[in-house]
Design a protein around this motif. Structure first.
Motif, mmCIF file in Angstrom:
data_model
loop_
_atom_site.group_PDB
_atom_site.id
_atom_site.type_symbol
_atom_site.label_atom_id
_atom_site.label_comp_id
_atom_site.label_asym_id
_atom_site.label_seq_id
_atom_site.Cartn_x
_atom_site.Cartn_y
_atom_site.Cartn_z
ATOM 1 N N ASP A 48 67.062 39.281 35.883
ATOM 2 C CA ASP A 48 66.634 40.232 36.917
ATOM 3 C C ASP A 48 65.396 39.702 37.640
ATOM 4 O O ASP A 48 64.471 40.449 37.924
ATOM 5 C CB ASP A 48 66.363 41.608 36.304
ATOM 6 C CG ASP A 48 65.330 41.545 35.178
ATOM 7 O OD1 ASP A 48 64.890 40.418 34.859
ATOM 8 O OD2 ASP A 48 64.970 42.610 34.649
ATOM 9 N N ASP A 49 65.386 38.403 37.930
ATOM 10 C CA ASP A 49 64.241 37.773 38.579
ATOM 11 C C ASP A 49 64.548 37.472 40.042
ATOM 12 O O ASP A 49 65.693 37.198 40.410
ATOM 13 C CB ASP A 49 63.876 36.468 37.858
ATOM 14 C CG ASP A 49 63.462 36.733 36.419
ATOM 15 O OD1 ASP A 49 62.633 37.631 36.207
ATOM 16 O OD2 ASP A 49 63.977 36.043 35.520
ATOM 17 N N TYR A 50 63.478 37.507 40.850
ATOM 18 C CA TYR A 50 63.643 37.274 42.283
ATOM 19 C C TYR A 50 62.597 36.278 42.768
ATOM 20 O O TYR A 50 61.502 36.184 42.216
ATOM 21 C CB TYR A 50 63.494 38.589 43.065
ATOM 22 C CG TYR A 50 64.651 39.529 42.861
ATOM 23 C CD1 TYR A 50 65.705 39.568 43.762
ATOM 24 C CD2 TYR A 50 64.696 40.363 41.746
ATOM 25 C CE1 TYR A 50 66.785 40.418 43.564
ATOM 26 C CE2 TYR A 50 65.767 41.223 41.541
ATOM 27 C CZ TYR A 50 66.811 41.236 42.454
ATOM 28 O OH TYR A 50 67.876 42.073 42.252
ATOM 29 N N TRP A 51 62.967 35.561 43.803
ATOM 30 C CA TRP A 51 62.026 34.683 44.497
ATOM 31 C C TRP A 51 61.702 35.352 45.828
ATOM 32 O O TRP A 51 62.599 35.721 46.589
ATOM 33 C CB TRP A 51 62.624 33.306 44.734
ATOM 34 C CG TRP A 51 61.734 32.420 45.554
ATOM 35 C CD1 TRP A 51 60.585 31.813 45.159
ATOM 36 C CD2 TRP A 51 61.919 32.057 46.931
ATOM 37 N NE1 TRP A 51 60.034 31.098 46.184
ATOM 38 C CE2 TRP A 51 60.824 31.227 47.284
ATOM 39 C CE3 TRP A 51 62.890 32.354 47.889
ATOM 40 C CZ2 TRP A 51 60.700 30.697 48.565
ATOM 41 C CZ3 TRP A 51 62.756 31.817 49.155
ATOM 42 C CH2 TRP A 51 61.660 31.000 49.481
ATOM 43 N N PHE B 123 66.641 34.600 33.923
ATOM 44 C CA PHE B 123 66.987 34.871 35.322
ATOM 45 C C PHE B 123 67.903 36.084 35.450
ATOM 46 O O PHE B 123 68.657 36.212 36.400
ATOM 47 C CB PHE B 123 67.658 33.657 35.977
ATOM 48 C CG PHE B 123 66.713 32.510 36.229
ATOM 49 C CD1 PHE B 123 65.367 32.624 35.984
ATOM 50 C CD2 PHE B 123 67.197 31.300 36.700
ATOM 51 C CE1 PHE B 123 64.499 31.568 36.202
ATOM 52 C CE2 PHE B 123 66.335 30.233 36.930
ATOM 53 C CZ PHE B 123 64.989 30.368 36.680
ATOM 54 N N TYR C 89 62.994 33.348 30.856
ATOM 55 C CA TYR C 89 63.630 32.539 31.896
ATOM 56 C C TYR C 89 65.137 32.692 31.872
ATOM 57 O O TYR C 89 65.881 31.756 32.163
ATOM 58 C CB TYR C 89 63.226 31.071 31.743
ATOM 59 C CG TYR C 89 61.823 30.812 32.241
ATOM 60 C CD1 TYR C 89 61.546 30.823 33.607
ATOM 61 C CD2 TYR C 89 60.783 30.601 31.368
ATOM 62 C CE1 TYR C 89 60.266 30.617 34.074
ATOM 63 C CE2 TYR C 89 59.489 30.394 31.817
ATOM 64 C CZ TYR C 89 59.234 30.398 33.177
ATOM 65 O OH TYR C 89 57.949 30.205 33.637
#
Length: 205
Positions: free
Chosen positions: A15-18, A13, A11
């Motif tokens: 390289d995370d996408y929504w 964030f 978590y």
């Protein structure tokens, strides 16, 4: 076999996408704590305002039941044994996410299908450690046979604010069809335990 050997979710964030897949709005946005709070499904608080953002995790894998209406019903106990994490392992994950994103969520959602399947000893230790190390409201789900006054008392004292309990049916014929071997009077007994706890603590049963 050993759930404690698995790493915690990432978590950071980094390289995370929504992904918004609704028609006409297809887009992928970099995930941030503020966006997480905006798009995450929210839960009601004790006043009925649906604005609590959860952090969801599970403390088990598999299920002790293999009901006919569930995907678990297609498996056997050998294919999907019921496994549990240690209390300390769960606390370490929660401490890490609080450290990284303490302002990202308001309530811990223990999303196990049958969190209450843990033994009274495990739940007693969990309640003690959660209050000491996390100290946030949390929600759990159980099933009638696993609900006892002692377990509920311990969880309420640690900050539990919402209990969900699966009551598939009070018809013995339907329960047999579901392969859910719960006596209707046990459902009523467990419901009354939750009602009693709701009178004495601020919880939503």
């Amino acid at each position: 076999e050993d759930l404690d050997a698995l790493p915690f979710p990432d978590y950071t964030f980094a390289d995370d996408y929504w992904v918004d897949a609704s028609p006409g709005a297809e887009q992928a946005l970099p995930l941030t704590p503020s966006l997480y709070r905006e798009v995450q499904k929210k839960y009601p608080d004790l006043q009925g305002n649906v604005d609590l953002v959860p952090y969801k995790t599970v403390t088990t894998r598999g299920c002790p039941f293999f009901c006919s209406y569930c995907a678990m019903g297609t498996l056997s106990k050998a294919e999907s044994p019921f496994r549990k994490r240690s209390v300390n392992n769960v606390m370490l994950e929660l401490e890490e996410v609080v450290k990284q994103h303490g302002d990202m969520f308001d309530v811990v959602s223990l999303a196990d299908d049958t969190f209450m399947s843990h033994s009274k000893i495990w739940i007693g230790e969990f309640a003690e450690q959660f209050k000491k190390r996390i100290d946030r409201p949390f929600r759990v789900i159980g099933f009638p046979e696993s609900v006892t006054a002692e377990k509920i008392e311990n969880l309420c004292s640690a900050g539990a604010m919402h209990f969900g309990m699966g009551v598939e049916s009070l018809s013995e014929k339907t329960l047999k069809l579901y392969d859910r071997h719960t006596a209707p009077d046990r459902v009523v007994k467990s419901a009354n335990i939750l009602v009693d706890a709701a009178r004495r603590y601020q919880i939503i049963p």
